[in-house]
Design an enzyme around this catalytic site. Structure first.
Site, short mmCIF file in Angstrom:
data_model
loop_
_atom_site.label_atom_id
_atom_site.label_comp_id
_atom_site.label_asym_id
_atom_site.label_seq_id
_atom_site.Cartn_x
_atom_site.Cartn_y
_atom_site.Cartn_z
N LYS A 62 3.64 -6.13 -3.19
CA LYS A 62 3.72 -4.68 -3.43
C LYS A 62 5.14 -4.17 -3.15
O LYS A 62 5.61 -3.24 -3.82
CB LYS A 62 2.71 -3.93 -2.56
CG LYS A 62 1.25 -4.16 -2.93
CD LYS A 62 0.85 -3.64 -4.29
CE LYS A 62 0.83 -2.13 -4.38
NZ LYS A 62 0.36 -1.65 -5.72
N TYR A 99 0.14 -10.06 0.07
CA TYR A 99 -0.16 -8.82 -0.67
C TYR A 99 0.95 -7.80 -0.50
O TYR A 99 1.49 -7.26 -1.47
CB TYR A 99 -1.50 -8.23 -0.19
CG TYR A 99 -1.68 -6.76 -0.56
CD1 TYR A 99 -1.89 -6.38 -1.88
CD2 TYR A 99 -1.62 -5.76 0.42
CE1 TYR A 99 -2.04 -5.03 -2.22
CE2 TYR A 99 -1.77 -4.42 0.09
CZ TYR A 99 -1.98 -4.06 -1.24
OH TYR A 99 -2.12 -2.73 -1.57
N THR A 158 1.94 1.09 -1.18
CA THR A 158 1.12 1.10 0.03
C THR A 158 1.97 1.21 1.29
O THR A 158 3.11 0.73 1.31
CB THR A 158 0.27 -0.19 0.09
OG1 THR A 158 -0.28 -0.34 1.39
CG2 THR A 158 1.09 -1.44 -0.20
N ASP A 159 1.38 1.77 2.34
CA ASP A 159 2.09 1.83 3.63
C ASP A 159 2.34 0.42 4.20
O ASP A 159 3.15 0.26 5.11
CB ASP A 159 1.33 2.71 4.64
CG ASP A 159 -0.06 2.20 5.00
OD1 ASP A 159 -0.52 1.20 4.42
OD2 ASP A 159 -0.70 2.82 5.88
N GLU A 160 1.62 -0.59 3.66
CA GLU A 160 1.76 -1.95 4.20
C GLU A 160 3.15 -2.54 3.94
O GLU A 160 3.52 -3.54 4.56
CB GLU A 160 0.70 -2.88 3.60
CG GLU A 160 -0.70 -2.43 3.94
CD GLU A 160 -1.73 -3.53 3.94
OE1 GLU A 160 -1.36 -4.71 3.80
OE2 GLU A 160 -2.92 -3.20 4.07
P1 NAD Z 1 -8.99 -2.15 -6.61
O1 NAD Z 1 -8.84 -3.58 -6.23
O2 NAD Z 1 -10.25 -1.43 -6.31
O3 NAD Z 1 -8.75 -1.99 -8.19
C1 NAD Z 1 -7.74 -2.67 -8.87
C2 NAD Z 1 -7.99 -2.50 -10.37
O4 NAD Z 1 -6.91 -3.14 -11.08
C3 NAD Z 1 -9.28 -3.16 -10.84
O5 NAD Z 1 -9.97 -2.29 -11.72
C4 NAD Z 1 -8.80 -4.41 -11.58
O6 NAD Z 1 -9.67 -4.83 -12.62
C5 NAD Z 1 -7.46 -3.94 -12.13
N1 NAD Z 1 -6.52 -5.05 -12.39
C6 NAD Z 1 -6.23 -6.08 -11.55
N2 NAD Z 1 -5.35 -6.92 -12.15
C7 NAD Z 1 -5.07 -6.39 -13.37
C8 NAD Z 1 -4.21 -6.78 -14.43
N3 NAD Z 1 -3.49 -7.91 -14.37
N4 NAD Z 1 -4.14 -5.99 -15.53
C9 NAD Z 1 -4.90 -4.85 -15.62
N5 NAD Z 1 -5.74 -4.45 -14.65
C10 NAD Z 1 -5.82 -5.20 -13.53
O7 NAD Z 1 -7.73 -1.42 -5.96
P2 NAD Z 1 -7.63 0.02 -5.28
O8 NAD Z 1 -8.07 -0.08 -3.88
O9 NAD Z 1 -8.22 1.03 -6.18
O10 NAD Z 1 -6.04 0.19 -5.26
C11 NAD Z 1 -5.36 0.74 -6.38
C12 NAD Z 1 -3.87 0.71 -6.12
O11 NAD Z 1 -3.57 1.43 -4.94
C13 NAD Z 1 -3.31 -0.70 -5.90
O12 NAD Z 1 -2.04 -0.74 -6.48
C14 NAD Z 1 -3.21 -0.82 -4.38
O13 NAD Z 1 -2.19 -1.71 -4.02
C15 NAD Z 1 -2.87 0.60 -4.02
N6 NAD Z 1 -3.27 1.07 -2.68
C16 NAD Z 1 -4.58 0.95 -2.27
C17 NAD Z 1 -4.96 1.45 -1.04
C18 NAD Z 1 -6.38 1.36 -0.54
O14 NAD Z 1 -6.63 1.68 0.62
N7 NAD Z 1 -7.35 0.95 -1.37
C19 NAD Z 1 -4.00 2.06 -0.21
C20 NAD Z 1 -2.67 2.13 -0.66
C21 NAD Z 1 -2.33 1.66 -1.90
O1 DAU Z 2 -2.89 0.39 4.25
C1 DAU Z 2 -3.15 0.44 2.87
C2 DAU Z 2 -3.89 -0.82 2.49
O2 DAU Z 2 -5.20 -0.70 3.04
C3 DAU Z 2 -3.96 -1.06 0.99
O3 DAU Z 2 -2.67 -1.28 0.50
C4 DAU Z 2 -4.83 -2.28 0.67
O4 DAU Z 2 -4.99 -2.41 -0.74
C5 DAU Z 2 -6.19 -2.08 1.30
O5 DAU Z 2 -6.98 -3.24 1.11
C6 DAU Z 2 -6.06 -1.79 2.80
O6 DAU Z 2 -5.59 -2.95 3.53
P1 DAU Z 2 -6.16 -3.33 4.97
O7 DAU Z 2 -5.95 -4.77 5.21
O8 DAU Z 2 -5.68 -2.38 6.00
O9 DAU Z 2 -7.71 -2.99 4.70
P2 DAU Z 2 -9.07 -3.78 5.00
O10 DAU Z 2 -10.18 -2.87 4.63
O11 DAU Z 2 -9.07 -5.16 4.44
O12 DAU Z 2 -9.02 -3.91 6.58
C7 DAU Z 2 -8.86 -2.76 7.42
C8 DAU Z 2 -8.73 -3.25 8.85
O13 DAU Z 2 -9.98 -3.81 9.27
C9 DAU Z 2 -7.72 -4.37 9.03
O14 DAU Z 2 -7.11 -4.21 10.30
C10 DAU Z 2 -8.55 -5.64 9.00
C11 DAU Z 2 -9.86 -5.20 9.62
N1 DAU Z 2 -11.08 -5.86 9.12
C12 DAU Z 2 -11.26 -5.94 7.79
C13 DAU Z 2 -12.40 -6.52 7.26
C14 DAU Z 2 -12.61 -6.64 5.76
C15 DAU Z 2 -12.03 -6.31 10.03
O15 DAU Z 2 -11.86 -6.21 11.26
N2 DAU Z 2 -13.16 -6.88 9.50
C16 DAU Z 2 -13.40 -7.01 8.16
O16 DAU Z 2 -14.45 -7.57 7.76
#
Ligand code: NAD
Ligand code: DAU
Length: 335
Positions: A153, A149, A124-126
């Site tokens: 990562k 988190y 992730t970019d985080e």
């Molecule tokens: P998500 O939370 O929707 O899904 C995570 C999945 O992993 C779920 O199906 C869960 O059951 C499974 N899981 C969790 N723990 C597990 C374990 N111990 N063994 C096997 N399976 C397990 O997540 P997402 O948003 O689809 O993100 C997927 C990946 O991409 C993650 O690695 C996350 O860090 C990364 N990522 C997400 C975002 C985003 O914006 N959603 C951005 C950048 C990177």
């Molecule tokens: O940047 C990539 C990441 O983006 C991924 O690695 C993470 O898995 C994914 O959860 C996401 O993280 P963020 O913290 O950026 O996403 P989130 O949707 O939780 O929040 C987006 C922004 O909105 C953040 O600045 C927090 C804010 N927020 C979030 C929620 C849930 C609010 O203001 N109100 C809310 O209720």
């Protein structure tokens, strides 16, 4: 080709599987997922008819389960499984360390044992932490994660790089910005805001709402992952961004406008602890080297996402109630 996917019942993993199953109808696709609160097999129902699709319930911390599920000489492992929500990691970091750190190392070890040809690690970019205005996070910038988190990562990707360097595992790492699109669990900003707005409920805005995120449609991310899997340099890291940076309040205003709902739904609440102010990935490397670019404009992607959530009231209700989890407990038992 045999492809092994962890976390394929989650948001991005399931989008990747649905797209892969459509493109490569003769491939073996193994979806290995623990089915935590974020894992929902409704998300991959579409792929269930694919002749090579198999689902295996398991935890990536369990080496024996991984050994039983990963085919010898498997062509590719794509590692999505993670605890992914920042707010949950602030409440308790334990599961994040177990799955994201220990689970990733366990998977890397078994991948080597099984002679996996390529390992694509989803980061992730985080991991770069908050980026000052006017600057961008590049692949070779130092890591400075702020939340539990992001720290977990960062550890995970260091372990993937270490396995490549020490043991010659063919690992490639991607760091994606904020994804949005269908099937995203309604705890993340866009699906939470959207589903609340559809019911005229308030939308929580953390702090002043001026935190900047770069939004990318999940289908664009999946196209980038396919490009990296197929053409990425061994051991390299690639950034994936949507080239759509927006402060949260501006994003939510746009969303409400598309929904035809008033901005009075936006409700300022206490800020997230340690809230990163701005993420900004430099994604020029993947554009230059692999010719990938995000193709779905934000407005179009948001409109498509709104339409999906409008039509999927049952999916939303089941996701919110956790109804599918009771069913999985009956079918698969406790892990
Ligand atoms: P998500 O939370 O929707 O899904 C995570 C999945 O992993 C779920 O199906 C869960 O059951 C499974 N899981 C969790 N723990 C597990 C374990 N111990 N063994 C096997 N399976 C397990 O997540 P997402 O948003 O689809 O993100 C997927 C990946 O991409 C993650 O690695 C996350 O860090 C990364 N990522 C997400 C975002 C985003 O914006 N959603 C951005 C950048 C990177
Ligand atoms: O940047 C990539 C990441 O983006 C991924 O690695 C993470 O898995 C994914 O959860 C996401 O993280 P963020 O913290 O950026 O996403 P989130 O949707 O939780 O929040 C987006 C922004 O909105 C953040 O600045 C927090 C804010 N927020 C979030 C929620 C849930 C609010 O203001 N109100 C809310 O209720």
């Amino acid at each position: 080709m045999a492809i092994f996917i962890t976390g394929g019942a989650g948001f991005i993993g399931s989008a990747f599987i649905r797209a892969w199953a459509k493109r490569y109808p003769t491939d073996t696709i193994i979806n290995f997922d623990k089915l935590t609160y974020a894992g929902n097999l409704d998300n991959v129902a579409e792929a269930a008819d694919h002749p090579g699709y198999q689902f295996r319930r398991g935890d990536i911390c369990d080496a024996a389960a991984l050994r039983a599920a990963i085919p010898d000489g498997c062509d590719a492992i794509v590692h999505f499984a993670a605890e992914s929500h920042v707010d949950r990691s602030i409440l308790s970091a334990r599961e994040f360390i177990l799955t994201n750190v220990l689970g990733t190392q366990t998977l890397l070890d078994v991948a080597r044992e099984k002679g996996a040809r390529r390992f694509l690690h989803i980061s992730t970019d985080e991991v770069g932490g908050s980026i000052p205005d006017g600057h961008f996070f590049a692949e070779d910038s130092p890591l400075a994660p702020s939340s539990p988190y992001a720290a977990s990562k960062a550890a995970a990707e260091h372990l993937a790089r270490a396995a490549a360097h020490t043991f010659g595992l063919d690992a490639v790492i991607i760091r994606a910005s904020n994804n949005y699109g269908p099937y995203q669990f309604p705890e993340k900003l866009i699906p939470l805001a959207l589903t609340n707005a559809l019911e005229d409920r308030p939308i929580p805005v953390y702090g002043d709402g001026q935190q900047v995120r770069d939004w990318i449609h999940v289908d664009d991310t999946c196209a980038a992952l396919r490009a990296v899997l197929e053409k990425g340099q061994s051991g390299a890291t690639y950034h994936i961004g949507g080239r759509s940076p927006l402060p949260n309040r501006a994003l939510l205003t746009k969303l409400l406008d598309l929904l035809g709902k008033p901005t009075s739904l936006l409700t300022e609440v206490a800020d997230r602890l340690g809230h990163d102010r701005r993420y900004a990935v430099d994604c020029s490397k993947i554009e230059r080297e692999l010719g990938w670019r995000p193709e779905i404009p934000l407005e179009e992607g948001l409109a498509q996402t709104i339409a999906w959530y409008r039509e999927q009231a049952t999916w939303v209700a089941r996701a919110r109630s956790g109804e599918y989890r009771q069913y999985y407990a009956q079918v698969y038992g406790a892990l």
